[in-house]
Design a protein around this motif. Sequence first.
Motif, PDB file in Angstrom:
ATOM      1  N   TYR A  99       0.942  -1.443  -0.225  1.00  0.00           N
ATOM      2  CA  TYR A  99       0.216  -0.153  -0.193  1.00  0.00           C
ATOM      3  C   TYR A  99       1.508   1.300   0.111  1.00  0.00           C
ATOM      4  O   TYR A  99       0.909   2.123   0.740  1.00  0.00           O
ATOM      5  CB  TYR A  99      -0.480  -0.324   1.285  1.00  0.00           C
ATOM      6  N   GLU A 145     -10.604  -3.364  -4.201  1.00  0.00           N
ATOM      7  CA  GLU A 145     -10.682  -3.551  -2.978  1.00  0.00           C
ATOM      8  C   GLU A 145     -12.179  -2.884  -2.136  1.00  0.00           C
ATOM      9  O   GLU A 145     -12.389  -2.855  -1.418  1.00  0.00           O
ATOM     10  CB  GLU A 145      -9.764  -2.704  -1.593  1.00  0.00           C
ATOM     11  N   ARG A 193      -5.332   3.332   3.826  1.00  0.00           N
ATOM     12  CA  ARG A 193      -5.043   2.341   3.622  1.00  0.00           C
ATOM     13  C   ARG A 193      -3.464   1.434   3.698  1.00  0.00           C
ATOM     14  O   ARG A 193      -3.731   0.667   4.848  1.00  0.00           O
ATOM     15  CB  ARG A 193      -5.985   1.975   2.488  1.00  0.00           C
ATOM     16  N   SER A 205      -3.339  -0.118   7.744  1.00  0.00           N
ATOM     17  CA  SER A 205      -3.268  -1.467   7.899  1.00  0.00           C
ATOM     18  C   SER A 205      -1.586  -2.003   8.394  1.00  0.00           C
ATOM     19  O   SER A 205      -1.869  -2.723   8.850  1.00  0.00           O
ATOM     20  CB  SER A 205      -3.007  -1.795   6.673  1.00  0.00           C
ATOM     21  N   THR A 206      -1.101  -0.538   8.756  1.00  0.00           N
ATOM     22  CA  THR A 206      -0.050  -0.657   9.852  1.00  0.00           C
ATOM     23  C   THR A 206      -0.090  -0.078  10.947  1.00  0.00           C
ATOM     24  O   THR A 206      -0.820  -0.681  11.850  1.00  0.00           O
ATOM     25  CB  THR A 206       1.536  -0.338   8.856  1.00  0.00           C
ATOM     26  N   ARG A 225      -3.201   0.652  13.359  1.00  0.00           N
ATOM     27  CA  ARG A 225      -3.578   0.059  14.344  1.00  0.00           C
ATOM     28  C   ARG A 225      -2.605  -1.012  15.776  1.00  0.00           C
ATOM     29  O   ARG A 225      -3.014  -1.215  16.421  1.00  0.00           O
ATOM     30  CB  ARG A 225      -4.374  -1.560  13.616  1.00  0.00           C
TER      31      ARG A 225
END
Length: 399
Positions: free
Chosen positions: A148, A168, A349, A353-354, A357
């Motif tokens: 990403y 997606e 995104r 995603s990293t 979180r």
Amino acid sequence: MSRITKLRTIRIAERPNLIWVEVETDEGLMGLGETFRGAQAVEAVIHEQIAPQILGSDARQVEAISRQLHTPYVGFQGASAEIRAASAIDLALWDIKGKRHGIPVHEAMGGANRLEIQAYNTCAGYSYNSNNVARRVIGQQDAPQGPYDDQLAFNTDAGRLATSLIEEGYRAMKIWPFDVFAAATGGQNISLVDLKRGLEPFRKIREAVGDNIEVMCELHSLWGALPAERICRALEDYGVFWVEDPINKMHDVEALADLRSRVRVPICGSETLSGTTQFRELMAANAVDVVMLDLAWCGGLTEARKIAAIAESHRRALAPHDCTGPITLMAGLHLALHASTAIYQEVVRATLSTWYRDLVTELPVIERGMVKAPVLPGLGTALRSEVKLRADATLRESA
């Protein structure tokens, strides 16, 4: 009464622009707020200016505290540490409000107009906007940091990037290929050669996926009126959904309104502004088509919902900003669900995603490009307990 008993700030060296504030009350509740840029300055404002004003105050009086903190004698513009600090405190108070009643913030504000909203992906990379240095130019020589690394992707293969987003479920994306050309003239001119280079990602997107994705163009307030107009006119052929922050002083409503009258692309602005007055003037001058606001910069949810009401009265679409931190994203989502004219929630995104979180317990749920309403009380998330225990964490308390 719900007396405010403690203010705690947390920041980490790995993300030097981010700061969180926890507000505790004597009823055992704790609210979480966040803001971005100049974290050390914001920390000083919270403990040296705000804490003496609000410790002992009733946390239920969100409007009164917001009004008190949003009108400092100096520093009332959106760029100030005072307003960023006030925004973080306000988000924490709304978090407490929702938790006190056991409901999500969008319900505490009066209810949702929708239970999901369309996302657009801001095509930033994993480390974009995460430190105190200027944004580095991304180009062909860079290696991707992961699947990403979307800023690199729009500079190298924008068509493939658009295809991956559609796969997606995303139906909208935002890119900023003109930024690299601003430095040469201080944003006062753009050559025809550079203009055509900046248009290449838009051409590649349309060539790859046709009209199956909306594309926004971010100009990051880098341009004077003349080159901004030239860029906007050139983008007309690509059906861009909006051009965001096209001129270098977005509070100059006359210049912005003049630009809007000259071009056929919708104008969006501005995450850089603060408070109802600036946004009211922006809309009264017919200077924008879409209202962009950042809840960690504009005064928090209390001020943002008023700005949203002004947008509704002017029949202007609303789109909360996020390219900074996970709490701001959650707060913006609650507003986007509540505000009647909201059309998008910005997401990244790569960060979802990293490292987002890694910082918080909950993040928005996105299914086929739609962001779902949070269901937990308050903002619906909290800092992970390990964040405060990190070796690079700085904690400070006022009680």
